[in-house]
Design a protein around this motif. Structure first.
Motif, PDB file in Angstrom:
ATOM      1  N   ASN A 197       0.830  -1.211   0.000  1.00  0.00           N
ATOM      2  CA  ASN A 197       0.000   0.000   0.000  1.00  0.00           C
ATOM      3  C   ASN A 197       0.861   1.256   0.000  1.00  0.00           C
ATOM      4  OD1 ASN A 197      -2.276  -1.580   0.047  1.00  0.00           O
ATOM      5  ND2 ASN A 197      -2.687  -1.321   2.223  1.00  0.00           N
ATOM      6  N   TYR A 198       1.958   1.223   0.753  1.00  0.00           N
ATOM      7  CA  TYR A 198       2.835   2.396   0.798  1.00  0.00           C
ATOM      8  C   TYR A 198       3.510   2.592  -0.561  1.00  0.00           C
ATOM      9  CZ  TYR A 198       6.055   5.867   2.626  1.00  0.00           C
ATOM     10  OH  TYR A 198       6.734   7.033   2.846  1.00  0.00           O
ATOM     11  N   MET A 199       3.910   1.491  -1.191  1.00  0.00           N
ATOM     12  CA  MET A 199       4.551   1.580  -2.500  1.00  0.00           C
ATOM     13  C   MET A 199       3.552   2.071  -3.552  1.00  0.00           C
ATOM     14  SD  MET A 199       7.108  -1.312  -4.083  1.00  0.00           S
ATOM     15  CE  MET A 199       8.318  -1.293  -2.760  1.00  0.00           C
ATOM     16  N   PHE A 200       2.314   1.603  -3.451  1.00  0.00           N
ATOM     17  CA  PHE A 200       1.284   2.091  -4.362  1.00  0.00           C
ATOM     18  C   PHE A 200       1.042   3.582  -4.145  1.00  0.00           C
ATOM     19  CE2 PHE A 200      -0.927  -2.196  -5.243  1.00  0.00           C
ATOM     20  CZ  PHE A 200      -0.348  -2.267  -6.491  1.00  0.00           C
ATOM     21  N   GLY A 201       1.120   4.040  -2.880  1.00  0.00           N
ATOM     22  CA  GLY A 201       0.958   5.457  -2.601  1.00  0.00           C
ATOM     23  C   GLY A 201       1.991   6.292  -3.343  1.00  0.00           C
ATOM     24  N   ILE A 202       3.232   5.804  -3.363  1.00  0.00           N
ATOM     25  CA  ILE A 202       4.301   6.499  -4.092  1.00  0.00           C
ATOM     26  C   ILE A 202       3.995   6.508  -5.587  1.00  0.00           C
ATOM     27  CG2 ILE A 202       6.764   6.488  -4.668  1.00  0.00           C
ATOM     28  CD1 ILE A 202       7.250   5.070  -1.972  1.00  0.00           C
ATOM     29  N   LEU A 203       3.555   5.359  -6.097  1.00  0.00           N
ATOM     30  CA  LEU A 203       3.239   5.240  -7.522  1.00  0.00           C
ATOM     31  C   LEU A 203       2.085   6.166  -7.903  1.00  0.00           C
ATOM     32  CD1 LEU A 203       3.769   3.803 -10.213  1.00  0.00           C
ATOM     33  CD2 LEU A 203       2.192   1.994  -9.476  1.00  0.00           C
ATOM     34  N   LEU A 244       5.190  -2.479 -11.376  1.00  0.00           N
ATOM     35  CA  LEU A 244       6.405  -1.918 -10.781  1.00  0.00           C
ATOM     36  C   LEU A 244       6.387  -2.085  -9.263  1.00  0.00           C
ATOM     37  CD1 LEU A 244       6.616   1.420 -12.812  1.00  0.00           C
ATOM     38  CD2 LEU A 244       7.962  -0.659 -13.189  1.00  0.00           C
ATOM     39  N   ALA A 245       5.238  -1.818  -8.649  1.00  0.00           N
ATOM     40  CA  ALA A 245       5.105  -1.986  -7.200  1.00  0.00           C
ATOM     41  C   ALA A 245       4.991  -3.456  -6.829  1.00  0.00           C
ATOM     42  CB  ALA A 245       3.890  -1.211  -6.693  1.00  0.00           C
ATOM     43  N   LEU A 246       4.279  -4.234  -7.633  1.00  0.00           N
ATOM     44  CA  LEU A 246       4.092  -5.658  -7.329  1.00  0.00           C
ATOM     45  C   LEU A 246       5.427  -6.402  -7.340  1.00  0.00           C
ATOM     46  CD1 LEU A 246       0.860  -6.364  -9.417  1.00  0.00           C
ATOM     47  CD2 LEU A 246       1.039  -6.095  -6.932  1.00  0.00           C
ATOM     48  N   GLU A 247       6.232  -6.157  -8.359  1.00  0.00           N
ATOM     49  CA  GLU A 247       7.555  -6.779  -8.409  1.00  0.00           C
ATOM     50  C   GLU A 247       8.455  -6.231  -7.303  1.00  0.00           C
ATOM     51  OE1 GLU A 247       8.107  -7.883 -13.145  1.00  0.00           O
ATOM     52  OE2 GLU A 247       8.899  -5.988 -12.388  1.00  0.00           O
ATOM     53  N   GLY A 248       8.363  -4.917  -7.095  1.00  0.00           N
ATOM     54  CA  GLY A 248       9.220  -4.278  -6.110  1.00  0.00           C
ATOM     55  C   GLY A 248       8.988  -4.789  -4.698  1.00  0.00           C
ATOM     56  N   VAL A 249       7.709  -4.910  -4.300  1.00  0.00           N
ATOM     57  CA  VAL A 249       7.426  -5.350  -2.930  1.00  0.00           C
ATOM     58  C   VAL A 249       7.842  -6.806  -2.735  1.00  0.00           C
ATOM     59  CG1 VAL A 249       5.031  -6.081  -3.362  1.00  0.00           C
ATOM     60  CG2 VAL A 249       5.705  -5.350  -1.080  1.00  0.00           C
TER      61      VAL A 249
END
Length: 320
Positions: A197-203, A244-249
Motif C-alpha cells: 500500500n505504501y509503495m502504491f501510494g508512491i506510484l 512496478l510496485a508488485l515486483e518491487g514489494v
C-alpha cells in the motif's frame, strides 16, 4: 530526487534558487534543479518563497497521509493551454474508442501479473499450468465491446478475479512469516499489504503529478467513473504500471530487506520512518533505472511521459 518531509516541526525556506530544510536534528540546503517534487507527510511550515520557487521550477508540492496516499497537491496551473485537451478527453473517454484503450491497460496489467508469476514459479520449479486461466480472461476482455455500464462492470470483474489469483499465488510463494491471508487495502494489518500500500501510494503520486503536468483532468476516467472515486483517470492509467510496485514489494521481502523493526503498533500497524525510507529509496531507484522502450533505453519517468503524450495525441486526433 524528492524532498520528503516526514518529521514534525520541519521548516522549509527559500535561499536564492535552493530550498533550506531545518529541523531539530539537522539543517541542509538542496538546489531546486535537483528536486522533482516536495512531499509533505508531517506537520511542517514553508514560506511563500518556497511555493513561488516550486511553481517557477514546475515542482509539485504534495501533501500525503502517513500511508503515502495523496490528500492534495499544489502545482503550476496551465488551464488555458490545456483547455482543448480536457474538452476532447471528456468526449473520448465516453466513446467506444476510449473503452478500447482502457481495455488495453487492464490486459497489460493482467499479462504483467501472469509473467511475474511464471517467472517466480519456474524459478522454484513449480508448475505454471494453472496460470493458463489468465488467457481466458484476456479473451473475455478483448471480446467485450462497447462503452456501457454493464461491460465496464464485467471488465472490472474479470480484473478482480485475476488479481485474487495473483495475490493468492504470491502468498503461497512467500516465506512463511510474511504470508498473508488476503489483499488488504485500507487499514492493512499484514506486513506485505502495508508495504505494498505504501509503495502504491508512491506510484499514485508520481502518476498523478505527471497526468496533471500533461494537462489531463484526473477526475474523469473510463472504467473508473465519477462518484465516490476521487481520481478515476489515475485509477485507470495506473493499471499499466502496477507491476512496478508488485515486483518491487516481492523483491524487497524475498531479498530480506524488510525487517520487523519497520513496523510499529499493535492492532493497527504502520511503517516506521526507517521502513518508509528503505521502501521509498528502493522504489525511487526502480523509477530511475533504465528500461527498454521502442528499441532504446529510458528511465521509467520518461517512458510514462512518452505514453501520456501518445494518449494525448490519440485524444486530440480522434474526432468524436
Amino acid at each position: 530526487m524528492e524532498l520528503y518531509i516526514s518529521r514534525n516541526g520541519a521548516k522549509i525556506s527559500k535561499v536564492k534558487e535552493s530550498f533550506r530544510v531545518k529541523s531539530d536534528e539537522q539543517e541542509y540546503i538542496l538546489s531546486s534543479e535537483k528536486i522533482k517534487s516536495i512531499i509533505l507527510e508531517s506537520e511542517c511550515s514553508l514560506t511563500s518563497g518556497v511555493i513561488r520557487l516550486a511553481f517557477e521550477k514546475d515542482i509539485p508540492i504534495i501533501i500525503t497521509d502517513i500511508y503515502g496516499n495523496i490528500m492534495g497537491q499544489f502545482y503550476k496551473s496551465n488551464g488555458t493551454k490545456n483547455g482543448k485537451l480536457k474538452k476532447e478527453q471528456y468526449k473520448f473517454f465516453s466513446s467506444d474508442n476510449g473503452m478500447e484503450i482502457a481495455k488495453e491497460w487492464v490486459i497489460e496489467k493482467i499479462l504483467n501479473q501472469k509473467i511475474h508469476l511464471e517467472k517466480l514459479l519456474k524459478r522454484r520449479k513449480k508448475s505454471t499450468e494453472a496460470l493458463s486461466i489468465f488467457n481466458n480472461y484476456f479473451k473475455k476482455i478483448e471480446e467485450n465491446k462497447g462503452n456501457t455500464d454493464k461491460n465496464r462492470d464485467m471488465i472490472m470483474g474479470f480484473e478482480g478475479i485475476t488479481s485474487r489469483i495473483y495475490f493468492r499465488t504470491i502468498s503461497e510463494i512467500m516465506e512463511k512469516k510474511w504470508k498473508f491471508e488476503k489483499r488488504e487495502h485500507q487499514n492493512a494489518k499484514e506486513p506485505y499489504n502495508i508495504v505494498l500500500n505504501y509503495m502504491f501510494g508512491i506510484l499514485y503520486r508520481k502518476l498523478e503529478t505527471l497526468l496533471l503536468q500533461e494537462g489531463f483532468d484526473t477526475t474523469v476516467g473510463i472504467l473508473h467513473t465519477e462518484g465516490n472515486n476521487k481520481l478515476p483517470l489515475l485509477y485507470d492509467f495506473i493499471e499499466k504500471y502496477r507491476i512496478l510496485a508488485l515486483e518491487g514489494v516481492f523483491d524487497l521481502f524475498n531479498s530480506k530487506e524488510i525487517k520487523d523493526s519497520f513496523f510499529e503498533g499493535e492492532t493497527s500497524k504502520k511503517l516506521t520512518t526507517e521502513g518508509k525510507y528503505v521502501i521509498s529509496s528502493y522504489f525511487n531507484n526502480i523509477f530511475s533505472s533504465g528500461r527498454e522502450y521502442r528499441g532504446k533505453k529510458y528511465i521509467i519517468d520518461d517512458i510514462i511521459k512518452f505514453e501520456l503524450k501518445k494518449l494525448k495525441n490519440v485524444i486530440l486526433e480522434v474526432q468524436i
